[in-house]
Design a protein around this motif. Structure first.
Motif, PDB file in Angstrom:
ATOM      1  N   LEU A   1       0.815  -1.204  -0.017  1.00  0.00           N
ATOM      2  CA  LEU A   1      -0.002   0.005  -0.028  1.00  0.00           C
ATOM      3  C   LEU A   1       0.966   1.343   0.238  1.00  0.00           C
ATOM      4  O   LEU A   1       2.026   1.216   0.430  1.00  0.00           O
ATOM      5  N   PRO A   2       0.379   2.380  -0.519  1.00  0.00           N
ATOM      6  CA  PRO A   2       1.070   3.440  -0.525  1.00  0.00           C
ATOM      7  C   PRO A   2       1.568   3.948   0.873  1.00  0.00           C
ATOM      8  O   PRO A   2       0.967   3.920   1.765  1.00  0.00           O
ATOM      9  N   GLU A   3       2.871   4.509   1.086  1.00  0.00           N
ATOM     10  CA  GLU A   3       3.631   4.946   1.945  1.00  0.00           C
ATOM     11  C   GLU A   3       3.087   6.362   2.550  1.00  0.00           C
ATOM     12  O   GLU A   3       4.167   7.040   2.329  1.00  0.00           O
ATOM     13  N   GLY A   4       2.021   6.391   2.680  1.00  0.00           N
ATOM     14  CA  GLY A   4       1.428   7.708   2.992  1.00  0.00           C
ATOM     15  C   GLY A   4       1.661   8.507   4.353  1.00  0.00           C
ATOM     16  O   GLY A   4       2.874   8.788   4.572  1.00  0.00           O
ATOM     17  N   HIS A   5       0.578   8.163   5.216  1.00  0.00           N
ATOM     18  CA  HIS A   5       1.190   8.748   6.688  1.00  0.00           C
ATOM     19  C   HIS A   5       0.656   7.702   7.531  1.00  0.00           C
ATOM     20  O   HIS A   5      -0.466   6.995   7.651  1.00  0.00           O
ATOM     21  N   LEU A   6       1.109   7.400   8.835  1.00  0.00           N
ATOM     22  CA  LEU A   6       0.854   6.578   9.989  1.00  0.00           C
ATOM     23  C   LEU A   6       1.442   7.452  11.109  1.00  0.00           C
ATOM     24  O   LEU A   6       2.580   7.406  11.232  1.00  0.00           O
ATOM     25  N   LEU A   7       0.324   7.977  11.860  1.00  0.00           N
ATOM     26  CA  LEU A   7       0.451   8.520  12.963  1.00  0.00           C
ATOM     27  C   LEU A   7       0.149   7.657  14.290  1.00  0.00           C
ATOM     28  O   LEU A   7      -0.797   6.892  14.225  1.00  0.00           O
ATOM     29  N   HIS A   8       1.068   7.818  15.298  1.00  0.00           N
ATOM     30  CA  HIS A   8       0.674   7.140  16.764  1.00  0.00           C
ATOM     31  C   HIS A   8       0.037   8.066  17.592  1.00  0.00           C
ATOM     32  O   HIS A   8       0.815   9.057  17.950  1.00  0.00           O
ATOM     33  N   VAL A   9      -1.350   7.924  18.082  1.00  0.00           N
ATOM     34  CA  VAL A   9      -1.653   8.783  18.914  1.00  0.00           C
ATOM     35  C   VAL A   9      -1.725   8.138  20.427  1.00  0.00           C
ATOM     36  O   VAL A   9      -2.417   6.872  20.325  1.00  0.00           O
ATOM     37  N   LEU A  10      -1.275   8.731  21.314  1.00  0.00           N
ATOM     38  CA  LEU A  10      -1.375   7.929  22.568  1.00  0.00           C
ATOM     39  C   LEU A  10      -2.011   8.991  23.683  1.00  0.00           C
ATOM     40  O   LEU A  10      -1.435  10.201  23.806  1.00  0.00           O
TER      41      LEU A  10
END
Length: 181
Positions: free
Chosen positions: A29-38
């Motif tokens: 899949l496209p390497e768009g964005h991945l954010l980790h929210v804690l």
């Protein structure tokens, strides 16, 4: 500057452009964005803040207690990341994991059979509904599995394990197709 590192998608080579076996499709899949929210925020409140910063089409996936991954196909603009962090200040922390994780799509009527060869998670739709996610192991690699449709899943893996996971999935796909025949 020519000495700056260039982004190279980890599964971009021809060998990783996608695999279609009878009943199974693997795709990088496209390497768009991945954010980790804690933090102490709920998915509905997070979705509202994502919409305000132009990330309304991003998917929110539970990654643990008070932890979410926010995934999307487009790269994130630094101003959007800054605005999201400011909006969640005091409630949650946001870290950009886009550079460190890769997403792999698995779909087709044999997709559950493929995944059952590498994980003990019960992927039956009655138990693991669309939109549900889980952190688990596939083979020996830590991944997040998200059900994205009736017969489709998305796996998120640390970048350094992406090629190994891809190779494992490719072998499991061949075996799953034989088992289904």
């Amino acid at each position: 500057m020519t000495d700056l590192p260039q982004h190279n998608p980890v599964l971009a080579e021809a060998a990783y452009t996608g695999i279609s076996e009878a009943g199974i499709r693997l795709e990088a899949l496209p390497e768009g964005h991945l954010l980790h929210v804690l933090g102490a925020t709920e998915p509905s409140a997070l979705a509202a803040e994502l919409a305000k910063v132009g990330l309304a089409t991003s998917s929110i996936r539970q990654a643990g207690f008070r932890q979410w991954f926010v995934a999307g196909g487009e790269p994130i603009v630094p101003a959007s990341l800054d605005a999201l962090a400011a909006a969640l200040a005091g409630k949650a922390f946001v870290t950009d994991q886009s550079h460190g994780r890769v997403r792999i799509g698995i779909s087709g009527r044999s997709s559950r059979a493929l995944l059952s060869k590498g994980t003990a998670v019960d992927l039956d739709p009655a138990v693991f509904a669309e939109g549900r996610s889980v952190m688990t192991m596939v083979s020996h690699i830590s991944v997040q599995i998200v059900r994205t449709g009736e017969d489709s899943f998305e796996l998120t893996v640390l970048r350094s394990f992406a090629e190994t996971l891809w190779d494992d999935l490719r072998h499991m796909a061949a075996s799953a197709v034989k088992d289904e025949a």
